[in-house]
Scaffold this active site. Structure first.
Site, PDB file in Angstrom:
ATOM      1  N   HIS A 192       3.536   4.240  11.973  1.00 32.90           N
ATOM      2  CA  HIS A 192       2.195   4.603  12.782  1.00 32.90           C
ATOM      3  C   HIS A 192       2.137   3.600  14.023  1.00 32.90           C
ATOM      4  O   HIS A 192       2.053   3.779  15.067  1.00 32.90           O
ATOM      5  CB  HIS A 192       1.119   4.543  11.990  1.00 32.90           C
ATOM      6  CG  HIS A 192      -0.194   5.026  12.643  1.00 32.90           C
ATOM      7  ND1 HIS A 192      -0.899   4.270  13.642  1.00 32.90           N
ATOM      8  CD2 HIS A 192      -0.588   6.126  12.856  1.00 32.90           C
ATOM      9  CE1 HIS A 192      -1.768   5.091  14.196  1.00 32.90           C
ATOM     10  NE2 HIS A 192      -1.891   6.505  13.726  1.00 32.90           N
ATOM     11  N   GLU A 222       2.288   3.851  17.861  1.00 30.59           N
ATOM     12  CA  GLU A 222       1.510   2.967  19.032  1.00 30.59           C
ATOM     13  C   GLU A 222       2.130   1.678  18.759  1.00 30.59           C
ATOM     14  O   GLU A 222       2.780   1.139  17.877  1.00 30.59           O
ATOM     15  CB  GLU A 222       0.010   2.743  18.119  1.00 30.59           C
ATOM     16  CG  GLU A 222      -0.753   4.121  18.250  1.00 30.59           C
ATOM     17  CD  GLU A 222      -2.092   3.860  17.540  1.00 30.59           C
ATOM     18  OE1 GLU A 222      -2.395   2.805  17.176  1.00 30.59           O
ATOM     19  OE2 GLU A 222      -2.647   4.884  17.088  1.00 30.59           O
ATOM     20  N   HIS A 254       1.407  12.756  13.476  1.00 34.37           N
ATOM     21  CA  HIS A 254       2.247  12.134  14.123  1.00 34.37           C
ATOM     22  C   HIS A 254       3.646  12.803  14.070  1.00 34.37           C
ATOM     23  O   HIS A 254       4.450  12.617  15.194  1.00 34.37           O
ATOM     24  CB  HIS A 254       2.126  10.724  13.810  1.00 34.37           C
ATOM     25  CG  HIS A 254       0.842  10.068  14.308  1.00 34.37           C
ATOM     26  ND1 HIS A 254       0.520  10.143  15.596  1.00 34.37           N
ATOM     27  CD2 HIS A 254      -0.193   9.549  13.630  1.00 34.37           C
ATOM     28  CE1 HIS A 254      -0.738   9.462  15.683  1.00 34.37           C
ATOM     29  NE2 HIS A 254      -1.085   9.213  14.362  1.00 34.37           N
TER      30      HIS A 254
END
Ligand code: CO
Length: 309
Positions: A192, A222, A254
């Site tokens: 993530h 990210e 995602h």
């Protein structure tokens, strides 16, 4: 019992002045009474131990196969525990299934207390000790030792939390790559990512992966290990094909959009754009039995701790 000790000061009101002989005759009845009380109490008693499975959450319904696999394994391993689920992502709680099976952490802890559960271990499904994990720990800590509440609360670590867990996870991840992958093809695990200091776990994992496999890479949706940085690293090694896998508990939004989506900025499309072929491995970590086994082992370890880390 001392043979010449004082006669039964502890039970002064049973039958007034009681001799030792009379009390002895009375004992079996007392035992029977005690046994009856105990068995009745046990029959009516709530389970004393609970497990709160705390996940980030997902808005993608099919991604929940990952959570379902974990749920099944936890119930199988700890059949004597009461099990509840909580999602830590506030925004996703609004999208939870409408069946009252998914709670907020606060709701779940309060429910355990109301059920009469005395010991709760919180099973974190988080990958790194980032913001979500930190908030979870804060909430859990607040419930430890409340008067008339839970007596013992503990919290399991995230998947990555020390050098040993990094090294171990690197091995587990690589084992889950299909055997069809050739050595000159890269494997790319996308986490993530975060701007929290715990973001260092991603480059740290890269180190342990590189020790085992020179063509294994970590990226993040990210943060710094973005598609530009990773693509440059792949091209520097002359990689033509990549096995692309999410490194998140569920293959949720995602995975569906940022990794494999049709938009030109998805990882798959960006890699295709520089002539790197992509072989998708669209499974959440919870769909791999070796990862689930590791998480359960972390959970078992947490049961031996009294207070959240
Ligand atoms: Co996100």
């Amino acid at each position: 019992m001392e043979a010449d000790g004082p006669p039964f000061h502890a039970t002064p009101n049973i039958g007034g002045k009681m001799t030792r002989q009379r009390f002895s005759a009375f004992l079996p009845a007392l035992f029977l009474l005690a046994a009856l009380c105990c068995s009745a109490a046990f029959a009516a008693e709530a389970p004393r131990k609970g497990i709160l499975i705390a996940a980030f959450g997902t808005s993608v319904a099919p991604a929940q196969v990952s959570y379902a696999a974990i749920d099944k394994e936890v119930k199988k391993t700890f059949p004597d525990h009461e099990i509840l689920w909580a999602w830590t992502a506030r925004t996703l709680l609004h999208k939870r299934p409408r069946n009252d099976q998914v709670l907020s952490v606060q709701e779940a802890m309060a429910r355990f207390a109301a059920m009469g559960v005395k010991e709760v271990v919180v099973f974190s499904l988080h990958v790194i000790p980032g913001r979500e994990y930190e908030d979870l720990a804060t909430t859990v800590r607040a419930f430890a030792g409340l008067p008339k509440g839970l007596e013992k609360v503990s919290l399991s670590p995230p998947l990555l939390y020390d050098t040993e867990s990094l090294d171990r996870t690197a091995g587990l991840l690589l084992k889950n790559i299909p055997p069809a992958r050739k050595a000159d093809e890269a494997v790319l695990f996308i986490g993530h990512g975060t701007h929290h200091p715990a973001g260092v776990y991603y480059p740290a994992l890269q180190y342990y992966l590189s020790q085992r496999d020179g063509n294994a890479f970590v990226g993040t949706v990210e943060g710094d290990l973005d598609v530009v940085a990773v693509t440059a690293a792949l091209r520097a090694r002359g990689i033509k094909k990549v096995w692309l896998a999410p490194m998140m508990m569920v293959a949720g939004d995602h995975a569906v959009n940022d990794l494999f989506g049709d938009e030109p900025d998805s990882w798959a499309r960006r890699l295709n754009a520089v002539s790197i072929r992509v072989e998708p491995i669209s499974k959440g970590l919870g769909e791999f039995p070796n990862i689930v086994e590791q998480r359960i082992s972390d959970l078992r370890g947490a049961m031996e701790h009294d207070t959240p880390k």
